[in-house]
Design an enzyme around this catalytic site. Structure first.
Site, short mmCIF file in Angstrom:
data_model
loop_
_atom_site.label_atom_id
_atom_site.label_comp_id
_atom_site.label_asym_id
_atom_site.label_seq_id
_atom_site.Cartn_x
_atom_site.Cartn_y
_atom_site.Cartn_z
CD GLU A 80 -1.52 -2.45 1.66
OE1 GLU A 80 -0.37 -2.52 2.16
OE2 GLU A 80 -2.26 -3.45 1.56
CG HIS B 289 -14.12 -4.16 3.52
ND1 HIS B 289 -14.43 -3.86 2.22
CD2 HIS B 289 -14.29 -5.50 3.64
CE1 HIS B 289 -14.79 -4.96 1.58
NE2 HIS B 289 -14.72 -5.98 2.41
CG ASP C 90 -12.17 -10.14 7.70
OD1 ASP C 90 -12.30 -11.38 7.78
OD2 ASP C 90 -12.04 -9.54 6.62
#
Lengths: 317, 281
Positions: free
Chosen positions: A61, A112, A120
């Site tokens: 990322e 998310h 999760d």
């Protein structure tokens, strides 16, 4: 009082995917980057139709944020896609230096977000991202409330020059805003006018606020329901006008009360129009595994929690 | 007179600029700046094709990204003397309200700077984006970067190095200032990076060494070779073997002058070793 109904539920991330696909067809400067989460971010249509304008970065990322900054230098409008946690906390310094301080036209698109990512658990459920992003000078922060608003926001931010953080989520929620809406960055949306209390909501909490407003009406409480989709820049005028009328406010968000929309509203009211305020937000805690509905209930992020806070804040007037 | 005399003169003048700039504000980074003076002078005046007028998008010209932003003194001096902004502005380095911030930034609109750097390890990623944009724009110009060797300890570099090799970003030439020094000592002592050539090659890069990294002829010939290696499916890495503090005897070869300014006496000595050529700012 306006009644809101819906015929379909969808995830807001799909609104992002649809908006991005439309941009792929209408704006040849739009490019997309993803860190190995294209199905989760619903980027498939854009990729299929514009393979040369899609960059698969892999699970990296930090590199993605830098590459996005560099693409702007060649005149492109990059949309990065990954989970909210990896879009912000993991890459804060990269965003700070290479995007925000460098004034690059990058659209950081984050799925998310919040507890509603569900099972999760806390490693993935960032509740601090709005705060992280709104603290960066020059960053626009947007958290739309349903599929249609997310799609409209995605399209709108391509026309905005400057870095943007666009936050959306995983669960299917009612579609209650119009498909043909014009999304105005920084403009509040009035869902219901009222006189007793102002309820300001963002993201997944907007539908909960509408539900709460209906239940409150049955109890004889007239709630004004305002959707703040743009946390920064904040629509100060809309908030002040409403609170001047109602005299109290409840802010609602799927985020820590520290650093969130509620804090921005508090800052505004403290300097311009002091008024009692209550927070529907997580209270400086991490999330955990569970279904979205269980988590929204446990962490006080639903219409029942809003009603409770409305009664509390009205007693403080 | 060597055909490189004008460049030599420029190198000496840039060295003077560097030590005067850091001396004036008693802060800044002379060591790495001096070590990269010949390289940046050669890059901007012999190697890169750049437009006279600065445009952020850099379409139709070569681009340079300084990843190790702390060597801003040499960057600013080379940019000013290339004509990007008035040479007199070098006198505002690190002062309040200056465009010449301690570390380079686009925030104050200084021509020649396309990204902020200072927090280490981010420049190669940005360069990769710019290189990919050049490919999308069918622009055959190249993207150059400079990184400290110690800077490669930052993990983001290895994300970028892996990406560049895997995605065949072959319009990029990344140079490593291989001086073996960092703040806490030699790079070997602090965190030994082992065989950098083997590492870059293992990530799919074409690597070449410029052993005499403070020699203009060696730099120009090495960078010309690097250019010839572009467009062949691999990113190009140049290991530029430099001496930190080069050109000022008491600063040479030690990490002590990484981030320290000379006092009045030391400045006089540094300037005496580098007589004025093109005129001080």
């Amino acid at each position: 009082m306006k009644k809101y109904t819906y015929t379909e539920k969808k995830d807001t991330r799909s609104g992002f995917g649809a908006g991005l696909a439309e941009l792929g067809r209408t704006n040849d400067k739009v490019v997309a980057l993803c860190a190995d989460l294209t199905p989760s971010l619903k980027m498939g249509d854009f990729i299929k139709e514009n393979p040369e304008r899609f960059f698969q970065i892999g699970i990296a990322e930090a590199n993605m944020m830098g590459i996005a900054a560099g693409l702007t230098i060649g005149g492109y409008i990059p949309f990065t896609g990954t989970f909210a946690n990896f879009s912000t906390g993991r890459v804060y310094d990269q965003i700070r230096q290479s995007i925000a301080y460098s004034g690059k036209n990058v659209k950081i698109c984050a799925s998310h977000a919040g507890v509603t990512l569900g099972e999760d658990g806390a490693t993935h459920q960032i509740l601090e991202d709005i705060g992280l992003m709104k603290m960066l000078p020059g960053m626009t922060v947007i958290n739309p409330c349903d599929y249609n608003q997310t799609k409209a926001a995605t399209i709108a931010i391509a026309e905005h020059e400057g870095p943007v953080y666009l936050r959306f989520g995983r669960p299917s929620i009612p579609i209650f805003t119009p498909a043909d809406q014009k999304f105005e960055i920084g403009k509040a949306v009035m869902f219901n006018e009222g006189t007793d209390v102002t309820i300001i909501a963002t993201g997944h909490l907007v539908w909960e606020a509408i539900q709460a407003g209906e239940a409150l009406a049955e109890k004889g409480i007239s709630a004004e329901i305002i959707n703040i989709h743009t946390i920064k820049p904040l629509d100060e005028e809309a908030i002040l006008k409403s609170v001047a009328k109602t005299g109290c406010v409840v802010t609602c968000e799927e985020h820590n009360y520290l650093g969130g929309l509620g804090e921005s509203v508090s800052g505004l009211l403290a300097t311009k129009l002091p008024a009692p305020q209550e927070f529907v937000a997580t209270m400086d805690t991490f999330g955990e595994s569970g279904t979205p509905a269980q988590l929204m209930d446990k962490y006080g992020l639903n219409s029942a929690a809003i009603i409770e806070k409305v009664e509390k804040v009205m007693a403080r007037k | 007179m060597s055909s490189k005399q004008p460049l030599n003169d420029l190198v000496v003048q840039v060295r003077r600029d560097i030590v005067r700039m850091v001396h004036k504000v008693n802060s800044g980074h002379p060591g790495g700046s001096l070590g990269c003076t010949e390289f940046l002078v050669a890059l901007y005046n012999e190697i890169m094709e750049v437009k006279e007028e600065f445009e952020m998008d850099g379409i139709g010209e070569d681009l340079f990204f300084l990843s190790n932003g702390h060597i801003s003194p040499v960057f600013y001096s080379v940019l000013a003397r290339k004509g990007y902004f008035p040479v007199e502005e070098l006198g505002t380095f690190r002062l309040i309200n200056s465009r010449l911030q301690g570390h380079p930034t686009t925030h104050e609109g200084l021509p020649g700077v396309r990204i902020a750097s200072g927090s280490l390890g981010q420049g190669m990623s940005v360069a990769l984006g710019a290189a990919q944009a050049k490919k999308l724009n069918k622009d055959t110009h190249l993207v150059y970067t400079l990184h400290g060797d110690g800077e490669l300890q930052e993990g983001q570099n290895w994300e970028a190095i892996m990406y560049a090799g895997a995605k065949k970003v072959d319009n990029l030439i990344s140079t490593i200032d291989y001086n073996g020094q960092q703040i806490d000592g030699s790079t070997k002592e602090v965190l030994d990076m082992g065989d950098l050539r083997a590492k870059f090659e293992a990530f799919g890069w074409d690597v070449l060494d410029i052993e005499k990294g403070n020699d203009l002829d060696a730099i120009i010939s090495g960078m010309s070779e690097a250019k010839a290696k572009t467009g062949k499916g691999k990113p190009v890495c140049v290991l530029l073997h430099t001496v930190m503090g080069h050109g000022v005897d008491f600063m040479m070869g030690t990490h002590e002058w990484h981030g320290k300014a000379p006092n009045d006496e030391q400045l006089a000595s540094a300037l005496a070793q580098n007589a004025e050529t093109l005129g001080d700012y």
